[in-house]
Enzyme design. Structure first.
Site, PDB file in Angstrom:
ATOM      1  N   GLY A  18     117.207  -1.622  65.901  1.00  0.00           N
ATOM      2  CA  GLY A  18     116.637  -2.863  66.436  1.00  0.00           C
ATOM      3  C   GLY A  18     115.171  -2.749  66.776  1.00  0.00           C
ATOM      4  CE  LYS A  49     113.024  -7.726  67.862  1.00  0.00           C
ATOM      5  NZ  LYS A  49     114.416  -7.384  68.112  1.00  0.00           N
ATOM      6  CG  ASP A 125     115.381  -9.449  70.744  1.00  0.00           C
ATOM      7  OD1 ASP A 125     115.870 -10.170  69.854  1.00  0.00           O
ATOM      8  OD2 ASP A 125     114.975  -8.299  70.521  1.00  0.00           O
ATOM      9  CG  ASP A 126     110.901  -8.932  71.970  1.00  0.00           C
ATOM     10  OD1 ASP A 126     111.327  -9.013  73.134  1.00  0.00           O
ATOM     11  OD2 ASP A 126     110.570  -7.860  71.439  1.00  0.00           O
ATOM     12  CE1 TYR A 170     114.486  -7.055  76.299  1.00  0.00           C
ATOM     13  CE2 TYR A 170     114.178  -9.198  75.276  1.00  0.00           C
ATOM     14  CZ  TYR A 170     113.710  -7.939  75.576  1.00  0.00           C
ATOM     15  OH  TYR A 170     112.463  -7.574  75.160  1.00  0.00           O
ATOM     16  CG  ASP A 236     109.769  -0.255  69.011  1.00  0.00           C
ATOM     17  OD1 ASP A 236     109.685   0.054  70.216  1.00  0.00           O
ATOM     18  OD2 ASP A 236     110.462  -1.208  68.608  1.00  0.00           O
ATOM     19  CG  ASN A 264     116.252  -0.253  69.454  1.00  0.00           C
ATOM     20  OD1 ASN A 264     116.270  -0.083  68.238  1.00  0.00           O
ATOM     21  ND2 ASN A 264     115.223  -0.834  70.071  1.00  0.00           N
TER      22      ASN A 264
HETATM   23  C1  GDL Z   1     112.299  -4.889  72.891  1.00  0.00           C
HETATM   24  C2  GDL Z   1     112.982  -5.344  71.656  1.00  0.00           C
HETATM   25  C3  GDL Z   1     113.289  -4.206  70.694  1.00  0.00           C
HETATM   26  C4  GDL Z   1     112.256  -3.097  70.760  1.00  0.00           C
HETATM   27  C5  GDL Z   1     112.234  -2.593  72.180  1.00  0.00           C
HETATM   28  C6  GDL Z   1     111.317  -1.407  72.450  1.00  0.00           C
HETATM   29  C7  GDL Z   1     115.144  -5.629  72.821  1.00  0.00           C
HETATM   30  C8  GDL Z   1     116.335  -6.494  73.068  1.00  0.00           C
HETATM   31  N1  GDL Z   1     114.206  -6.101  71.976  1.00  0.00           N
HETATM   32  O1  GDL Z   1     112.078  -5.662  73.764  1.00  0.00           O
HETATM   33  O2  GDL Z   1     113.345  -4.764  69.418  1.00  0.00           O
HETATM   34  O3  GDL Z   1     112.555  -2.064  69.881  1.00  0.00           O
HETATM   35  O4  GDL Z   1     111.825  -3.636  73.026  1.00  0.00           O
HETATM   36  O5  GDL Z   1     109.995  -1.676  72.122  1.00  0.00           O
HETATM   37  O6  GDL Z   1     115.043  -4.563  73.385  1.00  0.00           O
END
Ligand code: GDL
Length: 680
Positions: A18, A49, A125-126, A170, A236, A264
């Site tokens: 994710g 993403k 999200d985002d 979230y 990321d 994630n």
């Molecule tokens: C986020 C993003 C995710 C990302 C992470 C870390 C969620 C639900 N969404 O907000 O895609 O990888 O931060 O940067 O976590």
């Protein structure tokens, strides 16, 4: 709280792909399924993403070639008993109220269902929270719009094995005013159909700790136990960070309270061995099976050792045809290397250079590697010791000049630790598994250079000679500008530039918020003065309107005064005046524009915490409580005045979500900022 039969469903455990950035390849995902099955995990959530058709072009159907790949992937998951959940993120541009959009979403998910997929997820999200005019007309809130479409799609699919929903809020940090009072979460909890599970990242996007209490709180609002989308190993957001520490700071008592956990992890597929292996160990701990009689417990350190010893095997297994690396052990067995063309291998003659060889990688190397790239809020032990030693050596440079025994001894120890990093780098670069090495390469190069600079610096401190050219060079090489433009921006910022994990580790403190009483007056004034001094505000004039509250000239209104305490004592306060006229009317505050301000915002708040309170939540809670008391008093709005130098509170109000900047009369000193919020 849970629907009948719900508890019989297995605990969801596994990986969510994710993150932002290059998605994993189909081969990597297939490899992931094998590992998950081997380690006892059961789920994979497909949510990359930057995969076009997952998010940006979500309406587009898959081409026959893509379809073929997805069919193969879904069946690979099935063959390994991994539940494949297909997620789609339509939130960037969907118009919720347009039936054509809903039809597009159904068409896309129907296509994926034809590929053999049985579980689905809608992610919000985002994304921007503002609705377009058409949606505003059709739905009473953003939450209503999301819930309506999610329920419709869920019902359309009919037989989804698992269906997950990711809210826009979230994590607790995104909730206004907080989790239990968030109208967004309340709507989601009340209206989302009971068969739909909800993703939650914990107190923050990247949660340092996740407590049982915090999960109980969100479970009550959501009316179901959440599935944790854990960003503990996600990297990321910073290209220099990588997380090779164990799954940690989530008590196993959470397991029976959760519907599941999906991690994630790092963007680099091969660097997630520890992240996934240790999560699997956590999930297997006794609490998962409710077997409290046999408490196997979970020790992050032990889980890490287990993971690293398996990872060492992977490093040592060659992934290249002909596996060309030359380890000392192999050579000592005197097996000649085979080459493709069948030539006899080169053997150096007497007096010639020996062939390049490297020692094989060791567990110590991997432990060191994990310590150097540990967790988002914590360095590993060796990394911490290296920083501590460097700090000490630097702060005792007089001892360096005098060559004291202690300084020289510690400098020698530091040098040895730096050498271990270099040796680790050499052994890693010769590891037979090149796929793992290539994912790791940039990080280990970077840390080797960083440690190398520190090593040279310590040598310079301890030497009587001129400082080394490498440290003091006027004509630097490009690698002296580490971090690039982004690093430069960061170093220029007063707060963030100075924030580092070693000097300012996040603390977990217990805060108690209580009503202010007259005995607190002296303490509040002390904090007020201390903070003014800290900001270099003395003797700044004119005073702020709120100064009269803090100096004790005016008493706060009833129900409008709180203090926060930690284990040392009072460490902050929030005070309010339902009617700020008296404070603003005092002669010295007579200012152009204040009448206008008081007309729209008759009440005043002021809040401060000492710098040792690094967590923003106590202030947030105090302000929330104060705003609610002031609103109940019938006030139309609240303002606060503060100096630009009070960066912390300025930042707080700017991010709070309800306060906005009020432009003041130009004749007022420009270092005073007024922020205000209106009650509807
Ligand atoms: C986020 C993003 C995710 C990302 C992470 C870390 C969620 C639900 N969404 O907000 O895609 O990888 O931060 O940067 O976590």
């Amino acid at each position: 709280m849970s629907t009948p039969g719900r508890d019989k469903r297995p605990f969801i455990s596994g990986v969510v792909e994710g993150f932002y950035g290059r998605p994993w390849t189909m081969e990597q995902r297939t490899e992931l399924f094998k590992r998950e099955q081997k380690w006892g995990l059961n789920t994979y959530l497909y949510a990359p993403k930057d995969d076009y058709k997952h998010r940006m072009y979500w309406r587009e159907l898959y081409s026959p070639e893509e379809a073929e790949q997805l069919v193969a992937l879904i069946s690979a998951a099935e063959n390994n008993q991994i539940e494949f959940i297909y997620a789609i993120s339509p939130g960037l541009d969907i118009t919720f109220s347009n039936p054509k959009e809903v039809a597009s979403l159904k068409r896309k998910l129907d296509q994926v269902r034809q590929f053999g997929c049985r579980s689905f997820s809608l992610l919000f999200d985002d994304i921007e929270r503002d609705m377009c005019p058409a949606d505003k007309e059709a739905f009473s809130s953003f939450a209503h719009a999301q819930v309506a479409i999610t329920n419709e799609v869920y019902q359309h699919l009919g037989d989804a094995k698992t269906f997950l929903f990711c809210p826009t809020d979230y994590c607790a940090a995104f909730c206004t005013p907080n989790v239990s009072q968030s109208t967004y979460l309340q709507t989601v909890g009340d209206k989302l159909l009971p068969g739909i599970d909800i993703l939650w990242t914990g107190p923050k996007v990247v949660s340092h700790k996740i407590s049982v209490e915090s999960i109980e709180e969100v479970t009550t609002v959501l009316k179901r136990a959440p599935v944790i989308w854990d960003n503990i190993h996600a990297n990321d957001y910073d290209p220099q960070r990588l997380f090779l520490g164990p799954y940690k700071d989530r008590p196993t008592e959470l397991i029976p309270k959760l519907r599941g956990v999906l991690t994630n992890p790092n963007c680099e597929f091969y660097l997630n061995f520890v992240a996934i292996h240790t999560l699997a160990t956590w999930c297997k701990s006794s609490a998962a099976e409710g077997r409290r009689d046999v408490d196997m417990g979970y020790s992050p350190q032990e889980a890490l050792t287990l993971a690293l010893s398996d990872w060492l095997q992977e490093f040592m297994s060659t992934d290249q045809p002909g596996g060309a690396c030359r380890l000392k052990k192999e050579l000592s067995d005197e097996e000649p290397m085979q080459t493709d063309v069948g030539e006899s291998p080169y053997v150096p003659g007497p007096g010639e250079n020996p062939l390049y060889t490297a020692e094989p990688l060791t567990m110590d190397d991997l432990n060191l590697l994990s310590d150097l790239f540990y967790l988002p809020y914590e360095h590993g032990t060796t990394a911490r010791i290296m920083l501590e030693e460097l700090d000490w050596l630097k702060n005792h440079h007089q001892d360096a000049a005098a060559q004291t025994e202690e300084w020289c001894g510690r400098a020698g120890k530091f040098d040895g630790m730096c050498e271990a990093v270099v040796q680790m780098f050499n052994r890693l670069s010769n590891a037979p598994n090149r796929s793992v090495l290539y994912d790791l390469y940039n990080y280990i190069c970077d840390i080797k250079s960083g440690v190398g600079l520190a090593r040279t610096y310590v040598k310079t401190l301890g030497s009587q000679d001129q400082p080394s050219a490498q440290i003091m060079n006027d004509d630097p090489e490009p690698w002296d500008f580490r971090g690039g433009l982004s690093g430069e921006f960061q170093r220029m910022l007063p707060g963030h530039g100075k924030r580092d994990l070693f000097k300012h580790p996040p603390m977990t403190a217990v805060y108690c918020i209580r009503s202010y009483c007259t005995e607190d007056k002296a303490e509040v004034q002390k904090i007020f003065k201390e903070l003014q001094r800290g900001e270099g505000q003395i003797p700044l004039q004119p005073k702020l309107i709120s100064d009269s509250l803090l100096s004790g000239e005016i008493a706060p209104s009833p129900q409008c005064a709180l203090v926060v305490e930690d284990d040392i004592g009072v460490c902050g306060y929030a005070l309010g005046l339902t009617d700020a006229k008296q404070a603003a009317g005092m002669d010295k505050f007579q200012r152009p524009g204040s009448d206008m301000l008081l007309k729209d915002f008759p009440s005043l708040v002021v809040a401060q915490v000492l710098p040792r309170v690094t967590d923003p939540s106590p202030v947030k809670r105090m302000i929330t409580q104060l705003l609610s008391s002031i609103r109940n008093s019938g006030s139309r709005g609240v303002f606060c005045d503060l100096r630009r130098s009070n960066r912390r509170m300025l930042d707080f109000y700017s991010k709070h979500g309800s306060f906005e900047h009020i432009p003041m009369d130009k004749s007022l000193p420009q270092d005073i900022v007024v922020m205000a919020t209106k009650f509807q």
